[in-house]
Design an enzyme around this catalytic site. Sequence first.
Site, PDB file in Angstrom:
ATOM      1  N   ARG A  27       0.831  -1.204   0.000  1.00 32.04           N
ATOM      2  CA  ARG A  27       0.000   0.000   0.000  1.00 32.04           C
ATOM      3  C   ARG A  27       0.869   1.259   0.000  1.00 32.04           C
ATOM      4  NH1 ARG A  27      -5.152  -1.212   0.038  1.00 32.04           N
ATOM      5  NH2 ARG A  27      -5.792  -3.194   0.932  1.00 32.04           N
ATOM      6  N   ASP A  28       0.408   2.278  -0.718  1.00 32.41           N
ATOM      7  CA  ASP A  28       1.078   3.576  -0.751  1.00 32.41           C
ATOM      8  C   ASP A  28       0.905   4.249   0.612  1.00 32.41           C
ATOM      9  OD1 ASP A  28       1.459   6.525  -1.283  1.00 32.41           O
ATOM     10  OD2 ASP A  28       1.754   5.782  -3.316  1.00 32.41           O
ATOM     11  N   ILE A  29       1.950   4.901   1.113  1.00 35.86           N
ATOM     12  CA  ILE A  29       1.855   5.557   2.428  1.00 35.86           C
ATOM     13  C   ILE A  29       1.106   6.880   2.350  1.00 35.86           C
ATOM     14  CG2 ILE A  29       3.936   4.442   3.341  1.00 35.86           C
ATOM     15  CD1 ILE A  29       5.356   7.181   2.934  1.00 35.86           C
ATOM     16  N   ASN A  85       4.772   6.804 -13.525  1.00 31.84           N
ATOM     17  CA  ASN A  85       5.404   8.100 -13.748  1.00 31.84           C
ATOM     18  C   ASN A  85       6.873   7.884 -14.110  1.00 31.84           C
ATOM     19  OD1 ASN A  85       2.995   9.336 -12.845  1.00 31.84           O
ATOM     20  ND2 ASN A  85       3.676   9.141 -10.726  1.00 31.84           N
ATOM     21  N   VAL A  94      10.167   8.525  -6.389  1.00 32.21           N
ATOM     22  CA  VAL A  94      11.020   7.430  -5.941  1.00 32.21           C
ATOM     23  C   VAL A  94      11.550   6.757  -7.199  1.00 32.21           C
ATOM     24  CG1 VAL A  94      11.150   5.241  -4.698  1.00 32.21           C
ATOM     25  CG2 VAL A  94       9.713   7.092  -3.810  1.00 32.21           C
ATOM     26  N   HIS A  98       7.607   1.869 -10.465  1.00 32.11           N
ATOM     27  CA  HIS A  98       6.449   1.403  -9.704  1.00 32.11           C
ATOM     28  C   HIS A  98       5.173   1.774 -10.438  1.00 32.11           C
ATOM     29  CE1 HIS A  98       7.592   5.386  -8.178  1.00 32.11           C
ATOM     30  NE2 HIS A  98       6.322   5.577  -7.820  1.00 32.11           N
TER      31      HIS A  98
END
Length: 112
Positions: A27-29, A85, A94, A98
């Site tokens: 999960r994305d924070i 992206n 980052v 991803h």
Amino acid sequence: MDCIFCRLAEGDEGSLLYRDEHVAAFRDINPQAPHHILIVPRRHLATLNALEAADAEVAGRLTLTAQRLANELGFAEAGYRVVMNCNGHGGQTVFHIHLHLLGGRAMGWPPG
């Protein structure tokens, strides 16, 4: 190299939604939807520009893992968005490839 996504992909299975020999998902924070999951290759690749023909299988596995998780988590039928992206102007923060899987709400267009 000190890559947070490499560490997460190899980390505790309890924090992962999915992991196989090629990809991991967590999960994305900073979620932008009720379901916001990041799917990463387990091998470090900094950007989409780093992909080569030999990486076609792992690139496909990212997408198939998104489909699998959307089905398992129950939002595939309603719909979802996948986003990757690349570099600064593309919004990448980052530098480990991803795929963002977003679901659980209607998505607007254009995205931004």
